[in-house]
Write a protein that holds these residues in place. Structure first.
Motif, short mmCIF file in Angstrom:
data_model
loop_
_atom_site.label_atom_id
_atom_site.label_comp_id
_atom_site.label_asym_id
_atom_site.label_seq_id
_atom_site.Cartn_x
_atom_site.Cartn_y
_atom_site.Cartn_z
N THR A 95 0.63 -1.46 0.06
CA THR A 95 0.05 -0.60 0.04
C THR A 95 1.03 1.19 0.02
O THR A 95 1.72 1.16 0.81
CB THR A 95 -0.91 0.26 1.46
OG1 THR A 95 -1.76 -1.20 1.10
CG2 THR A 95 -1.78 0.97 1.02
N GLU A 96 -0.05 2.47 -0.62
CA GLU A 96 1.40 3.32 -0.89
C GLU A 96 0.31 4.50 -0.21
O GLU A 96 1.04 5.79 -0.36
CB GLU A 96 1.42 3.65 -2.43
CG GLU A 96 1.85 2.57 -2.90
CD GLU A 96 2.59 2.78 -4.81
OE1 GLU A 96 3.67 2.62 -5.15
OE2 GLU A 96 1.71 3.41 -5.17
N ILE A 140 -1.50 2.95 10.68
CA ILE A 140 -0.17 2.00 9.91
C ILE A 140 0.35 3.45 9.36
O ILE A 140 0.32 3.95 8.52
CB ILE A 140 -0.17 1.11 8.75
CG1 ILE A 140 -1.04 -0.15 9.93
CG2 ILE A 140 1.24 0.70 8.88
CD1 ILE A 140 -1.44 -1.26 8.89
N THR A 141 1.25 3.85 9.45
CA THR A 141 2.07 5.36 8.46
C THR A 141 2.75 4.72 7.90
O THR A 141 2.74 3.08 7.73
CB THR A 141 3.08 6.14 10.23
OG1 THR A 141 3.79 4.63 10.44
CG2 THR A 141 2.03 6.42 11.21
N LEU A 142 2.75 5.66 6.73
CA LEU A 142 3.26 5.50 5.71
C LEU A 142 5.04 4.92 6.06
O LEU A 142 5.67 4.04 5.04
CB LEU A 142 3.20 6.96 4.81
CG LEU A 142 4.13 6.39 3.56
CD1 LEU A 142 2.98 5.34 2.84
CD2 LEU A 142 3.84 8.10 2.67
N GLN A 190 -8.13 5.09 3.81
CA GLN A 190 -6.92 6.14 4.16
C GLN A 190 -6.78 7.16 5.09
O GLN A 190 -7.54 7.92 5.22
CB GLN A 190 -6.55 6.68 2.59
CG GLN A 190 -5.09 8.10 2.20
CD GLN A 190 -5.32 8.65 1.45
OE1 GLN A 190 -6.12 8.70 0.25
NE2 GLN A 190 -3.81 8.99 0.91
N TYR A 191 -5.35 7.62 5.30
CA TYR A 191 -5.25 7.96 7.13
C TYR A 191 -4.50 9.93 6.55
O TYR A 191 -3.47 9.86 6.37
CB TYR A 191 -3.66 7.35 7.78
CG TYR A 191 -3.79 8.87 9.00
CD1 TYR A 191 -5.33 8.62 10.24
CD2 TYR A 191 -2.62 8.70 8.93
CE1 TYR A 191 -4.70 9.80 11.67
CE2 TYR A 191 -2.34 10.28 10.84
CZ TYR A 191 -3.34 9.35 11.62
OH TYR A 191 -2.95 10.35 12.50
N LEU A 192 -5.28 10.18 6.74
CA LEU A 192 -5.07 11.64 5.93
C LEU A 192 -5.05 12.92 7.46
O LEU A 192 -4.31 13.68 7.56
CB LEU A 192 -5.93 12.32 5.87
CG LEU A 192 -6.82 12.16 4.83
CD1 LEU A 192 -8.03 12.46 3.85
CD2 LEU A 192 -5.73 11.47 3.23
N GLY A 193 -4.43 12.22 8.80
CA GLY A 193 -3.89 12.87 9.80
C GLY A 193 -4.65 13.54 10.35
O GLY A 193 -4.12 14.65 11.44
#
Length: 194
Positions: A95-96, A140-142, A190-193
């Motif tokens: 995943t990106e 899960i962070t990038l 998607q985690y956007l912070g």
């Protein structure tokens, strides 16, 4: 007649000037051809739970990585009174984008049709955020994805030996009734912070 000649000459001179000024203006038409296809690379979205791609799955997935702890049954079998640990590997390594996920469960305490009761749920080396009694959340962070981090979720379960359930337990043991052990729901976005 001179007056007619003068008028004619004046008309010719005006016509020449008008022709001169009009011929100095240029009229052009430009045509551009635009291609409406934009070549953008879209971030990959692939999350595997125990080796099964849940991003493209349209059916329920089966979890089979369960270790049973019981002194009164064979090692790979379960019966009332058994305790076990369900190990779930969450692998987003292709995943990106960063991921925010939640895990909700329905066990015997919230749904009497389920046989197992969840006694604890946690991630190895990391803390899950408890949203409510049956829902936990994590990120899960990038950077973790780039480092090929696989999250290992542990769910401790128990088949409580309740004498009031002897009839249904016997039917399940005799394969006369299908067992519904535990229901898990894994949601990811998607985690956007935020």
């Amino acid at each position: 007649m001179k007056d007619k000649k003068n008028k004619f000459l004046l008309l010719v001179i005006i016509s020449i000037f008008a022709l001169y000024f009009l011929s100095n203006e240029t009229y052009t038409a430009y045509e551009s051809e635009v291609n409406n296809q934009v070549g953008l690379a879209v971030a990959d979205w692939k999350i595997e739970i125990d080796g099964q791609d849940i991003a493209r799955s349209t059916e329920d997935i089966s979890l089979s990585n369960i270790t049973w702890e019981s002194t009164h049954t064979n090692q790979s079998t379960v019966a009332p009174g058994s305790k076990g640990v369900v190990t779930i590997n969450i692998d987003p390594t292709t995943t990106e984008v960063a991921i925010k996920y939640s895990i909700s469960f329905s066990d015997h305490t919230s749904n009497p049709d389920c046989l197992l009761t969840v006694t604890s749920i946690y991630l190895e080396e990391e803390k899950l955020e408890k949203i409510n009694d049956n829902t936990y959340s994590g990120i899960i962070t990038l950077d973790q994805i780039k480092n090929k981090t696989v999250k290992v979720l542990k769910i401790h379960v128990e088949w409580v030996n309740d004498e009031a359930n002897n009839d249904i337990d016997t039917q399940i043991g005799l394969n006369e009734s299908e067992a519904n052990y535990l229901n898990l729901e894994f949601m990811a976005e998607q985690y956007l912070g935020e």
